[in-house]
Design an enzyme around this catalytic site. Structure first.
Site, short mmCIF file in Angstrom:
data_model
loop_
_atom_site.label_atom_id
_atom_site.label_comp_id
_atom_site.label_asym_id
_atom_site.label_seq_id
_atom_site.Cartn_x
_atom_site.Cartn_y
_atom_site.Cartn_z
N CYS A 79 7.44 63.90 75.56
CA CYS A 79 6.08 64.24 75.14
C CYS A 79 5.57 65.56 75.69
O CYS A 79 4.49 66.00 75.32
CB CYS A 79 5.14 63.12 75.60
SG CYS A 79 5.28 62.76 77.35
C1 SAM Z 1 8.71 59.71 78.01
S1 SAM Z 1 10.24 59.32 78.73
C2 SAM Z 1 10.51 57.67 78.12
C3 SAM Z 1 10.46 56.65 79.22
C4 SAM Z 1 10.73 55.20 78.83
N1 SAM Z 1 9.99 54.78 77.67
C5 SAM Z 1 10.44 54.26 79.99
O1 SAM Z 1 9.78 53.25 79.85
O2 SAM Z 1 10.86 54.57 81.13
C6 SAM Z 1 11.35 60.27 77.78
C7 SAM Z 1 12.80 60.11 78.18
O3 SAM Z 1 13.59 60.87 77.26
C8 SAM Z 1 14.76 61.28 77.94
N2 SAM Z 1 15.42 62.35 77.15
C9 SAM Z 1 15.02 63.63 76.97
N3 SAM Z 1 15.89 64.28 76.16
C10 SAM Z 1 16.85 63.38 75.80
C11 SAM Z 1 18.02 63.45 74.98
N4 SAM Z 1 18.39 64.57 74.37
N5 SAM Z 1 18.76 62.33 74.81
C12 SAM Z 1 18.41 61.17 75.45
N6 SAM Z 1 17.32 61.06 76.26
C13 SAM Z 1 16.55 62.15 76.43
C14 SAM Z 1 14.23 61.69 79.31
O4 SAM Z 1 15.25 61.65 80.29
C15 SAM Z 1 13.15 60.63 79.55
O5 SAM Z 1 13.64 59.57 80.33
#
Ligand code: SAM
Length: 401
Positions: A79
């Site tokens: 986000c």
């Molecule tokens: C807003 S957090 C979501 C957290 C989750 N809903 C929770 O309850 O902990 C977004 C997540 O997206 C992951 N992320 C970012 N880019 C990514 C990618 N290319 N592939 C997989 N995960 C990714 C980050 O590491 C992060 O943990």
């Protein structure tokens, strides 16, 4: 709730598994998860012991032709690019384009439902065009889309955290109404306040005591202690190390039975009063212009650095990782596991700040389960009575009678 067929889900951008806990509580079963954060994945594995589930370390690497079918896709996609706190570059930022990776998987797999979560800033980013694009992309794939801004403080945790939840249901047969979750249901979602517990015998004021029911910051000091005896305490500086240099807290006084601290802010009065059980924003302690530092009985939104504090033992201290996990609705056991595998506090603060509030996601997931149960009931009554009213109505619409 027990459904005839247990629905399965795929946990994208899984972080520490907020969606996983929520959806499993609603009766669904995971097929796999995907996140590119090494430490979040380590905790996810250690806590859920889910060796048999699929794992992807980057959403861009998911080959949908090899991915098994599943019923619900959930994703709190990154986000930062939409967040008011960030530079708001939206789809120009690669983190913003992660939405299109979600859309790609939805288009190829067409699960019956999806649940997406993001910051409130998504709604007005680029004058609302970004959100409009997102809704159009999802609807063009074939989903009926519903959305609502939900605040964690109405779902059993004392944290003021607004997030937009978007739910989609594939195809014409999907009639289930997930939102509004408050409104007609508002009596179920009352605001929770940070609670104070009375001092425990044999517990010194400096000890931290936590409620076993889990959700709140619990403080042992109260007005009947030292503050109550002397009426006024004067402390120039909070004792918490990081804020030694700050003059955010000026005085501690006692109003009736309630110890109050003056927290400097940029209002005409120059301060807000905080008492036990209030959340205090510790970001930019030297700032003379910041306002609204004190949340009455409630923490402000947790971020990845944890700049939230509270009053404890007549001082301001930063929230502990355990308290941050509780404010997001995670079980205490998860922090214990995190400690066992050696994760540092800074990592835990980041994970908690990034996570969804479990209770909110659970309420959404349970609504989906309700819809499924009603659909199953309808299906059953159709089979039992082939001449029932809804069948006849469908036939009239199709011009077949
Ligand atoms: C807003 S957090 C979501 C957290 C989750 N809903 C929770 O309850 O902990 C977004 C997540 O997206 C992951 N992320 C970012 N880019 C990514 C990618 N290319 N592939 C997989 N995960 C990714 C980050 O590491 C992060 O943990």
């Amino acid at each position: 709730m027990v459904l005839n067929k247990q629905l399965t889900f795929l946990d994208l951008f899984s972080g520490i598994g907020g969606f996983k806990i929520a959806l499993e509580r609603a009766g669904f079963k995971s097929i796999g998860f995907c996140d590119n954060d090494e430490y979040a994945n380590k905790l996810y594995r250690a806590y859920f012991k889910n060796d048999k589930e699929l794992f992807y370390d980057d959403i861009r690497k998911i080959n949908t032709s090899e991915l098994p079918d599943f019923d619900i896709l959930c994703a709190g996609f990154p986000c930062q690019s939409f967040s008011i706190a960030g530079k708001r570059r939206g789809f120009e930022d690669t983190r913003g384009t992660m939405f299109f990776e979600v859309a790609r998987i939805l288009k190829d797999k067409r699960p019956k439902y999806f649940i997406l979560e993001n910051v409130k800033g998504l709604l007005n980013h680029d004058g609302g065009k970004t959100f409009q694009t997102i809704l159009k992309v999802l609807s063009d794939i074939g989903y009926s889309v519903q959305w609502q801004l939900l605040n964690s403080k109405f779902f059993g945790v004392p944290q003021n955290r607004e997030r937009v939840y978007i739910v989609g249901c594939y195809g014409k047969e999907c009639t289930g109404k997930i939102f509004p979750l408050s409104g007609s249901n508002s009596e179920n979602y009352s605001e929770v306040r940070i609670k104070q517990i009375p001092p425990t015998i044999g517990n010194s004021q400096g000890n931290r005591v936590y409620f076993t029911d889990g959700l709140s910051t619990c403080l042992t000091s109260n007005g009947g202690g030292q503050g109550g005896k002397t009426g006024l305490y004067f402390i120039n500086k909070p004792r918490f190390d990081k804020y030694k240099q700050s003059d955010i807290v000026e005085t501690l006084k006692v109003a009736g039975d309630t110890p109050l601290m003056k927290v400097r802010n940029g209002t005409k009065k120059g301060f807000d009063e905080a008492c036990i059980g209030d959340g205090i924003n510790l970001a930019y302690p030297q700032s003379r212009t910041r306002r609204g530092r004190v949340g009455k009985g409630c923490s402000q939104t947790l971020d990845t650095n944890c700049n939230m504090g509270t009053i404890d033992d007549y001082r301001i201290r930063r929230l502990t990782p355990l308290e941050c996990f509780r404010l997001q609705g995670f079980p205490d056991e998860m922090v214990k596991v995190a400690r066992d595998i050696g994760l540092a506090d800074c990592r835990l603060y980041k994970m908690a700040g990034n996570a969804i509030t479990v209770n909110v996601a659970e309420a959404v997931a349970r609504k989906i389960a309700d819809c499924e149960q009603s659909a199953e009931g309808l299906e059953k009554s159709k089979t039992a009575d082939p001449f029932n009213a809804s069948n006849q109505a469908a036939e009239v619409e199709n011009g077949s009678t």
